[in-house]
Design an enzyme around this catalytic site. Structure first.
Site, mmCIF file in Angstrom:
data_model
loop_
_atom_site.group_PDB
_atom_site.id
_atom_site.type_symbol
_atom_site.label_atom_id
_atom_site.label_comp_id
_atom_site.label_asym_id
_atom_site.label_seq_id
_atom_site.Cartn_x
_atom_site.Cartn_y
_atom_site.Cartn_z
ATOM 1 N N CYS A 1 41.380 1.221 55.116
ATOM 2 C CA CYS A 1 42.627 1.108 54.510
ATOM 3 C C CYS A 1 42.714 1.745 53.061
ATOM 4 O O CYS A 1 41.974 1.402 52.094
ATOM 5 C CB CYS A 1 43.019 -0.209 54.514
ATOM 6 S SG CYS A 1 44.935 -0.483 53.592
ATOM 7 N N CYS B 1 43.543 -1.179 50.388
ATOM 8 C CA CYS B 1 42.686 -2.314 49.700
ATOM 9 C C CYS B 1 41.339 -2.348 50.341
ATOM 10 O O CYS B 1 40.311 -2.890 49.910
ATOM 11 C CB CYS B 1 43.126 -3.534 50.362
ATOM 12 S SG CYS B 1 43.187 -3.722 52.318
ATOM 13 N N ASP C 1 43.504 15.978 55.018
ATOM 14 C CA ASP C 1 42.586 15.675 56.452
ATOM 15 C C ASP C 1 43.286 16.699 57.561
ATOM 16 O O ASP C 1 44.377 16.923 57.606
ATOM 17 C CB ASP C 1 43.387 14.108 56.781
ATOM 18 C CG ASP C 1 42.821 13.595 58.229
ATOM 19 O OD1 ASP C 1 41.605 13.388 58.181
ATOM 20 O OD2 ASP C 1 43.573 13.813 59.089
ATOM 21 N N GLU D 1 36.957 16.724 54.789
ATOM 22 C CA GLU D 1 35.979 16.397 55.316
ATOM 23 C C GLU D 1 35.102 17.322 55.905
ATOM 24 O O GLU D 1 35.495 18.586 56.295
ATOM 25 C CB GLU D 1 36.193 15.766 56.556
ATOM 26 C CG GLU D 1 35.595 14.286 56.456
ATOM 27 C CD GLU D 1 36.362 13.468 57.842
ATOM 28 O OE1 GLU D 1 35.567 12.816 58.817
ATOM 29 O OE2 GLU D 1 37.593 13.738 58.121
ATOM 30 N N ASP E 1 46.660 10.052 59.726
ATOM 31 C CA ASP E 1 46.215 10.986 58.930
ATOM 32 C C ASP E 1 46.371 10.797 57.226
ATOM 33 O O ASP E 1 45.663 11.180 56.582
ATOM 34 C CB ASP E 1 46.880 12.280 59.456
ATOM 35 C CG ASP E 1 46.512 12.777 60.920
ATOM 36 O OD1 ASP E 1 45.461 12.116 61.385
ATOM 37 O OD2 ASP E 1 47.231 13.256 61.484
ATOM 38 N N CYS F 1 46.958 -2.205 58.530
ATOM 39 C CA CYS F 1 45.877 -3.086 57.781
ATOM 40 C C CYS F 1 46.330 -4.454 58.131
ATOM 41 O O CYS F 1 47.104 -5.015 58.182
ATOM 42 C CB CYS F 1 46.071 -2.860 56.457
ATOM 43 S SG CYS F 1 44.903 -3.738 55.190
ATOM 44 N N CYS G 1 47.776 -7.435 52.014
ATOM 45 C CA CYS G 1 47.972 -6.153 51.971
ATOM 46 C C CYS G 1 48.973 -5.556 53.013
ATOM 47 O O CYS G 1 49.923 -5.104 52.869
ATOM 48 C CB CYS G 1 46.795 -5.291 52.140
ATOM 49 S SG CYS G 1 46.761 -3.409 52.233
#
Ligand SMILES: [Zn+2]
Length: 412
Positions: free
Chosen positions: A331, A334, A194, A278, A362, A350, A355
């Site tokens: 997340c 999950c 990231d 990305e 990041d 989350c 969870c």
């Protein structure tokens, strides 16, 4: 497998060589500007533009009369400058086409005149180039001493050209070579990276690379130096001296940025088999005035460029995740999506029952990117186009087995 790559290193010039290099750079700049004017005039008159070969022929006849000073420099310098001009126009037309198709947001980049005020520039030489461990021999310039011993390849490569350039009083030579290389394959883990402004890169394996912020750290000093230049009288020696000092500081900024990026991208491509990043739209990000400086100071576009070519050298694979993939909001544990997440939230919490993962923002995004790689096992081999998972990918880069260098797979 034959690769074309370049090696750039600093040269130590004596006074005579410095003068000769300045003359060559001057001739290249003159030819480029002259060619640009000729092209514009011819286009205005006839609607057709002369090519580099036509222009070079014309320049050669002019050399016999009014441009006799050009005999002092290698014929390559103006010739290659005219070729550069041709490719500048080719890029301009290509970008015009992209703009028409709505695929380009930035400027189309009409070729501009080169000014001595923006540095002495560069020139390219072809022909008899010989590399020694501590020197390089170039046509018309003779032997130039290298500051770094043994970096330029002396054997086993085909030398294509040498470009000599100047930056803030330092001279460099970049040799373009064609070299055979075995196709290596990196057998490392998959990693998601990231990219950010505060931390340059956060990897899914927990590695965090801080952003040195080379420009930000020197901003105060640079502002003062800029002011020092504009306060001096135009055309004075004092102003020239102040501009030289300013250029030296910018050189340091650029070098520090390049150093960090090279270290990170080399380490990633040498140790990981698949790297997922990305596919950021840097041009449109730079239109945000609050973020532009910080983003430009990182060099996102350069990071991606280096990652892509180094992946070819070291046999790793770079996957560009679509910029619409909600990697920050999901997340990594999950799959729950936090629709309310803002840029200010530095920690991902989350809220899915059972969870409750709490993770650095990041780090969470990086893990999501790494997970994406697993979901694309079929699309990778199919080059991303046409397969089911293709919409999640901006383009998939494979090791150059069948691909030409620099070709990107069709984006979704
Ligand atoms: Zn969760």
């Amino acid at each position: 497998m034959n690769f074309t790559r370049a090696y750039k290193t600093e040269v130590a010039l004596n006074d005579k060589q410095t003068t000769a290099c300045k003359r060559h750079a001057g001739a290249a700049r003159f030819a480029y500007n002259w060619g640009l004017a000729r092209k514009q005039a011819a286009y205005a008159a006839t609607g057709k533009s002369p090519s580099a070969i036509d222009l070079h022929r014309e320049l050669n006849t002019l050399k016999q009369t009014e441009l006799s000073w050009m005999y002092e420099v290698s014929k390559c310098a103006p010739q290659e400058a005219l070729r550069n001009l041709d490719s500048a126009f080719a890029h301009f037309f290509r970008r015009c086409q992209l703009k028409k198709a709505g695929k380009l947001k930035g400027k189309v980049g009409y070729p501009q005149r080169k000014s001595k005020k923006q540095g002495l520039g560069s020139f390219r030489l072809t022909g008899a180039i010989v590399v020694f461990p501590a020197a390089i021999q170039l046509p018309r310039l003779g032997r130039l001493r290298l500051k770094e011993r043994g970096y330029l390849p002396t054997a086993g490569v085909k030398l294509l050209s040498a470009t000599v350039s100047e930056q803030a009083g330092h001279w460099y030579v970049s040799v373009q070579v064609e070299q055979a290389q075995e196709m290596p394959t990196t057998t490392g883990p998959v990693v998601g990276v990231d990219l950010g402004v505060k931390t340059l890169a956060t990897c899914s394996d927990g590695t965090v690379i801080p952003n040195p912020g080379p420009l930000k750290r020197r901003l105060k000093k640079l502002k003062r130096l800029h002011k020092a230049v504009t306060r001096k009288q135009k055309g004075s020696n004092n102003r020239k001296q102040a501009a030289r000092t300013l250029a030296k500081h910018y050189r340091r900024v650029g070098h520090q940025r390049a150093n960090t990026l090279h270290q990170v991208t080399t380490r990633l491509t040498k140790t990981k088999s698949v790297i997922v990043i990305e596919d950021l739209n840097v041009t449109s990000m730079l239109t945000n005035h609050h973020l532009a400086q910080a983003i430009a100071d990182v060099g996102f576009a350069e990071f991606k460029r280096q990652l892509l070519y180094k992946a070819q050298w070291y046999g790793s694979r770079v996957l560009l995740a679509s910029r619409w993939e909600p990697s920050s909001k999901t997340c990594s544990g999950c799959g729950w999506v936090d629709e309310d997440l803002t840029l200010a939230d530095r920690v991902f919490r989350c809220e899915h029952p059972g969870c409750g993962q709490v993770l650095d923002r990041d780090q969470n995004a990086a893990r999501n990117l790494a997970t994406l790689a697993g979901s694309s096992s079929d699309s990778q081999n199919a080059c991303g186009a046409g397969s089911a998972g293709a919409s999640r990918w901006a383009g998939v880069k494979l090791p150059a087995v069948k691909q030409e260098p620099n070709t990107r797979c069709a984006s979704a």
